[in-house]
Design an enzyme around this catalytic site. Structure first.
Site, PDB file in Angstrom:
ATOM      1  N   TYR A   1     -16.074  21.838 -30.508  1.00 50.41           N
ATOM      2  CA  TYR A   1     -17.317  22.608 -30.318  1.00 50.41           C
ATOM      3  C   TYR A   1     -17.732  23.340 -31.581  1.00 50.41           C
ATOM      4  CZ  TYR A   1     -17.252  21.369 -25.437  1.00 50.41           C
ATOM      5  OH  TYR A   1     -17.278  20.647 -24.275  1.00 50.41           O
TER       6      TYR A   1
ATOM      7  N   ASN B   1     -18.628  22.617 -16.178  1.00 49.90           N
ATOM      8  CA  ASN B   1     -19.428  21.572 -15.546  1.00 49.90           C
ATOM      9  C   ASN B   1     -19.621  21.882 -14.074  1.00 49.90           C
ATOM     10  OD1 ASN B   1     -19.835  19.923 -17.775  1.00 49.90           O
ATOM     11  ND2 ASN B   1     -18.096  18.578 -17.336  1.00 49.90           N
TER      12      ASN B   1
ATOM     13  N   HIS C   1     -24.756  16.123 -23.534  1.00 49.52           N
ATOM     14  CA  HIS C   1     -25.477  17.290 -22.994  1.00 49.52           C
ATOM     15  C   HIS C   1     -26.762  17.579 -23.773  1.00 49.52           C
ATOM     16  CE1 HIS C   1     -22.132  18.612 -20.298  1.00 49.52           C
ATOM     17  NE2 HIS C   1     -21.392  18.025 -21.226  1.00 49.52           N
TER      18      HIS C   1
HETATM   19 FE1  HDE Z   1     -17.988  19.034 -23.883  1.00 47.12          FE
HETATM   20  N1  HDE Z   1     -18.907  18.857 -25.665  1.00 47.12           N
HETATM   21  N2  HDE Z   1     -16.404  18.028 -24.589  1.00 47.12           N
HETATM   22  N3  HDE Z   1     -17.063  19.117 -22.034  1.00 47.12           N
HETATM   23  N4  HDE Z   1     -19.517  20.057 -23.129  1.00 47.12           N
HETATM   24  C1  HDE Z   1     -20.144  19.297 -25.961  1.00 47.12           C
HETATM   25  O1  HDE Z   1     -20.713  20.466 -27.902  1.00 47.12           O
HETATM   26  C2  HDE Z   1     -16.155  17.797 -25.890  1.00 47.12           C
HETATM   27  C3  HDE Z   1     -15.855  18.598 -21.725  1.00 47.12           C
HETATM   28  C4  HDE Z   1     -19.596  20.676 -21.922  1.00 47.12           C
HETATM   29  O2  HDE Z   1     -25.178  23.379 -23.135  1.00 47.12           O
HETATM   30  C5  HDE Z   1     -20.476  19.177 -27.422  1.00 47.12           C
HETATM   31  O3  HDE Z   1     -22.407  21.756 -28.636  1.00 47.12           O
HETATM   32  C6  HDE Z   1     -14.851  17.196 -26.059  1.00 47.12           C
HETATM   33  C7  HDE Z   1     -15.380  19.118 -20.484  1.00 47.12           C
HETATM   34  C8  HDE Z   1     -20.879  21.301 -21.772  1.00 47.12           C
HETATM   35  O4  HDE Z   1     -24.787  23.373 -25.282  1.00 47.12           O
HETATM   36  C9  HDE Z   1     -19.191  18.614 -28.031  1.00 47.12           C
HETATM   37  C10 HDE Z   1     -14.352  17.073 -24.788  1.00 47.12           C
HETATM   38  C11 HDE Z   1     -16.364  19.969 -20.061  1.00 47.12           C
HETATM   39  C12 HDE Z   1     -21.549  21.058 -22.956  1.00 47.12           C
HETATM   40  C13 HDE Z   1     -18.306  18.478 -26.813  1.00 47.12           C
HETATM   41  C14 HDE Z   1     -15.315  17.605 -23.884  1.00 47.12           C
HETATM   42  C15 HDE Z   1     -17.404  19.951 -21.042  1.00 47.12           C
HETATM   43  C16 HDE Z   1     -20.671  20.281 -23.794  1.00 47.12           C
HETATM   44  C17 HDE Z   1     -21.744  18.433 -27.710  1.00 47.12           C
HETATM   45  C18 HDE Z   1     -13.035  16.463 -24.356  1.00 47.12           C
HETATM   46  C19 HDE Z   1     -16.401  20.790 -18.768  1.00 47.12           C
HETATM   47  C20 HDE Z   1     -22.954  21.472 -23.314  1.00 47.12           C
HETATM   48  C21 HDE Z   1     -22.711  19.453 -28.244  1.00 47.12           C
HETATM   49  C22 HDE Z   1     -11.931  17.100 -24.839  1.00 47.12           C
HETATM   50  C23 HDE Z   1     -15.350  21.763 -18.664  1.00 47.12           C
HETATM   51  C24 HDE Z   1     -23.012  22.852 -23.857  1.00 47.12           C
HETATM   52  C25 HDE Z   1     -21.978  20.687 -28.286  1.00 47.12           C
HETATM   53  C26 HDE Z   1     -24.445  23.236 -24.118  1.00 47.12           C
HETATM   54  C27 HDE Z   1     -20.995  19.862 -25.090  1.00 47.12           C
HETATM   55  C28 HDE Z   1     -17.037  18.041 -26.923  1.00 47.12           C
HETATM   56  C29 HDE Z   1     -15.145  17.584 -22.474  1.00 47.12           C
HETATM   57  C30 HDE Z   1     -18.604  20.726 -20.885  1.00 47.12           C
HETATM   58  C31 HDE Z   1     -19.332  17.354 -28.841  1.00 47.12           C
HETATM   59  C32 HDE Z   1     -14.222  16.799 -27.356  1.00 47.12           C
HETATM   60  C33 HDE Z   1     -14.043  18.820 -19.797  1.00 47.12           C
HETATM   61  C34 HDE Z   1     -21.373  22.083 -20.570  1.00 47.12           C
HETATM   62  O5  HDE Z   1     -18.631  19.507 -28.930  1.00 47.12           O
END
Ligand code: HDE
Length: 692
Positions: free
Chosen positions: A365, A151, A78
């Site tokens: 996060y 999402n 992202h």
């Molecule tokens: Fe994320 N995800 N994600 N994700 N995600 C990040 O956090 C993570 C997942 C989502 O505009 C990171 O600050 C893991 C699902 C958005 O700043 C990180 C898993 C969904 C954004 C991270 C998921 C998301 C992130 C990278 C699996 C939808 C951007 C930078 C368990 C429900 C937020 C950060 C923004 C960002 C980890 C799966 C949505 C690395 C471990 C499912 C919208 O922490």
């Protein structure tokens, strides 16, 4: 004369020639980071006119030191995003379901900040990548910040958080070559997902038009996981969150997406900025699917499995609030880059479920923010700071800005003022739902998570024929980019478990034989009813409002028709932009001039939702010889756009090799404008026999 300024700088560079100038330019005095006023912003301190720079030049070092450290790590996923501020307004109070502050009374307003993003691409990647879009909302409530980090697709690729690093490594550019950027169409991604059948449902969404939205404004958002609502009595229910765009849904077609990425890689951020800036404020309804344990037990799939939805036709979405985005960001770094979302940011009234993906996210996060923002005190940055009082005994750390006064920095203490410092509130404070959990500790995927194909099939069958065609095209496009044929074969084998027709059509497009179906843990269910809510085309807008018309004009265009089209479309809430052979003013037949917004080679039709061809006869003949003008017309045709056809555009149409069909609407006279704008509400003419 050591203080004489060198004559090679202009008065403006020197801050002279300004009536305010008395050593001060434009009101503000430029200083170093420590406030020392600068006497020269153009030249470093040197020995003689042409000599070396002195180490003593503190002003140079101050400036360069800061510049050298401007970058922070971009998000691992992202990274490319765009944000806006807004307000969440409660439309339907639900204190019976939750004590969450935003939903306690109708009309209650809560400040919000939203960041939309793509997932795979780096910060500078193009907006129209085929990708999932992040839809992260921070709500600054009086009981703390609540982040709904969602999402635009309601399911995910994997079921267990421990697979996330594998997924992300696979989709990002390949480590041994550094490409492709912002694209899943490559071997490592398809290798991984073809070996992970749990990703199949998500793949159907990712290959659908959901992954190429026309604008952030026209897409849905989903919390994805099952969360919990908790009311003031401590009673809890399960809940899934949905954001429904009041603008209606809309996507582009793939060939168009590829071209938009070239013409305007900032298409999505520009769109959001322009809409808010012009006062056309985007809105989403926040809806919830609320259910209890009994429903969860009876439902066809496990509600803790993030690769599954609960169809709206099975459990309707109840609208409880409305989000309005009303302010663009002032500074991309301070807001868009430094905003730190986290699923762990919950408030009283919101709690987690055992979804293993959500549980893992709750760790990731918070962890990632330290890497990116460099200090545990990132919560003090303005975009992250709660709008309610913050009181605790967390102390110090890099960049601490809280004036942490008093003697007691521990709890309990008897020294910190009359109230002895902050204490937990056992009545009103956050209480986790008391859950009975038992069982052996095991690394196991629950049997209830085993069905990977039934909802993928349901999704495919819930699409219109046009949308199904797009899914077939997308699988074929992506798999054709895969170099290793074994990966394509494995993917086709998985698709056979979704739907034979889908697998066959993709195989045909790849000119490959159909392999045996993959082994499936459980047979695919064929009894799930279609869910019309899953189709974009069945849930489009009611009008052309918020969309953009591109009007092609030349010298001699008919003023009456141009004006009538503009007023009909602007009256319908649409934006009208003019494209002309050059950027200078165009002389209209009937008097007056018009200043175009784009020259034709920088204003292709992919930037518009519909186009009107209103050149004069001479203008059309002239444009007929230009490749950019031919593309303007042939692309609009190929992308199923509705086209308003002026009386004199014939030569251009002929040069573009386009035969007008029913998607071309007469604009021979000013009276035709209203019919055209009404027809444009349907956005595309899908009956056109063309595959983009
Ligand atoms: Fe994320 N995800 N994600 N994700 N995600 C990040 O956090 C993570 C997942 C989502 O505009 C990171 O600050 C893991 C699902 C958005 O700043 C990180 C898993 C969904 C954004 C991270 C998921 C998301 C992130 C990278 C699996 C939808 C951007 C930078 C368990 C429900 C937020 C950060 C923004 C960002 C980890 C799966 C949505 C690395 C471990 C499912 C919208 O922490």
């Amino acid at each position: 004369m050591p203080n004489k300024r060198p004559s090679t700088t202009t008065p403006d560079q020197r801050g002279e020639g300004d009536e305010l100038h008395q050593g001060v330019k434009r009101g503000e005095r430029m200083t170093t980071a420590t406030g020392t006023p600068l006497g020269d912003g153009q030249n470093s301190l040197k020995v003689g006119d042409r000599g070396p720079t002195l180490l003593e030049d503190f002003a140079f070092r101050d400036k360069m030191f800061h510049f050298d450290h401007e970058r922070i790590p971009e998000r691992v996923v992202h990274a490319r995003g765009y944000s806006a501020h807004g307000t969440l307004e409660c439309l339907d109070a639900i204190p019976d379901l939750t004590r969450a502050a935003p939903f306690q009374s109708r009309g209650k307003k809560t400040e919000a900040f939203v960041r939309f993003s793509t997932v795979a691409g780096n910060m500078g990647s193009p907006d129209l990548a085929r990708d999932v879009r992040g839809f992260a909302v921070k709500m600054y409530t009086e009981e703390g910040n609540w982040d709904l980090v969602g999402n635009n697709i309601p399911v995910f690729f994997i079921q267990d958080a421990t697979k996330f690093p594998d997924l992300v490594h696979a989709v990002k550019e390949e480590q041994d070559r550094g490409w492709p950027q912002a694209a899943s169409a490559h071997d490592t991604f398809w290798d991984f997902v073809s070996l992970m059948p749990e990703s199949t449902h998500m793949l159907l969404w990712a290959m659908s038009d959901r992954a190429i939205p026309r604008s952030f404004r026209f897409m849905e958002g989903f919390g994805v996981h099952t969360y919990r609502f908790v009311n003031a009595d401590g009673d809890d229910t399960f809940v899934k969150f949905h954001w429904k765009p009041r603008q209606g849904m809309q996507s582009v077609v793939w060939n168009e997406a590829l071209k938009i990425n070239g013409a305007d890689p900032d298409f999505h951020r520009r769109d959001l900025y322009a809409a808010i800036d012009s006062g056309d404020l985007p809105q989403w309804d926040l809806g919830v699917q609320v259910f209890d344990e009994a429903f969860a037990d009876e439902f066809d799939f496990d509600v803790l499995d993030a690769t599954k939805i609960i169809p709206e036709e099975v459990l309707p979405v109840r609208v409880i609030a409305r989000l309005t985005l009303d302010r663009v960001v002032d500074n991309m770094f301070a807001e868009n880059e430094q905003v730190a979302f986290g699923t762990h940011n919950v408030i009283p009234g919101i709690d987690f479920s055992n979804d293993p993906l959500l549980q893992g996210r709750n760790f990731s996060y918070l962890d990632t923010q330290l890497k990116r923002l460099g200090s545990t005190n990132f919560t003090q940055l303005p975009v992250n700071a709660p709008r309610c009082p913050v009181r605790h005994f967390q102390r110090d750390g890099h960049m601490q800005t809280d004036p942490q006064i008093g003697r007691g920095n521990y709890e309990p203490n008897s020294l910190t003022g009359d109230d002895r410092g902050p204490r937990a509130d056992v009545v009103q404070g956050y209480q986790s739902v008391m859950r009975q959990e038992s069982g052996p500790t095991r690394r196991l995927r629950a049997a209830s998570f085993a069905d990977h194909y039934s909802q993928a099939r349901q999704f495919f069958l819930s699409q219109t024929e046009v949308e199904q065609g797009h899914i077939v095209d997308a699988f074929s496009f992506e798999l054709a980019k895969v170099e290793d044929p074994r990966i394509r074969t494995r993917m086709l084998a998985n698709l056979r478990n979704v739907h034979e027709d889908l697998a066959q059509r993709v195989a045909d497009k790849l000119a490959m034989p159909l392999p045996e179906a993959a082994e499936a843990a459980v047979p695919t269910r064929t009894d799930l009813p279609e869910s019309p809510a899953l189709s974009i085309l069945l849930n489009g807008p009611e009008s052309f409002a918020g969309r953009k018309l591109g009007v092609l004009v030349t010298n001699g265009s008919d003023k009456a028709v141009v004006k009538a089209v503009a007023s009909a479309f602007e009256g319908a809430g649409a934006v009208v932009e003019y494209v002309a052979p050059a950027i200078g003013p165009v002389k209209l037949r009937g008097g007056g001039t018009l200043t175009p917004d784009h020259a034709i080679d920088g204003g292709p039709s992919v930037l518009f939702d519909a186009v009107a061809l209103l050149p004069s006869a001479d203008g059309a003949s002239d444009l007929a010889g230009r490749a950019s003008a031919q593309d303007f017309v042939s692309d609009a045709f190929a992308h199923h756009k509705l086209v308003g056809l002026g009386a004199d555009a014939g030569a251009l149409l002929a040069a573009a090799g386009v035969e007008p069909d029913e998607g071309f609407l007469d604009l021979a006279s000013a009276d035709d404008a209203d019919v055209f704008v009404t027809r444009c509400a349907s956005l595309r003419f899908w009956d056109r026999d063309v595959r983009a």
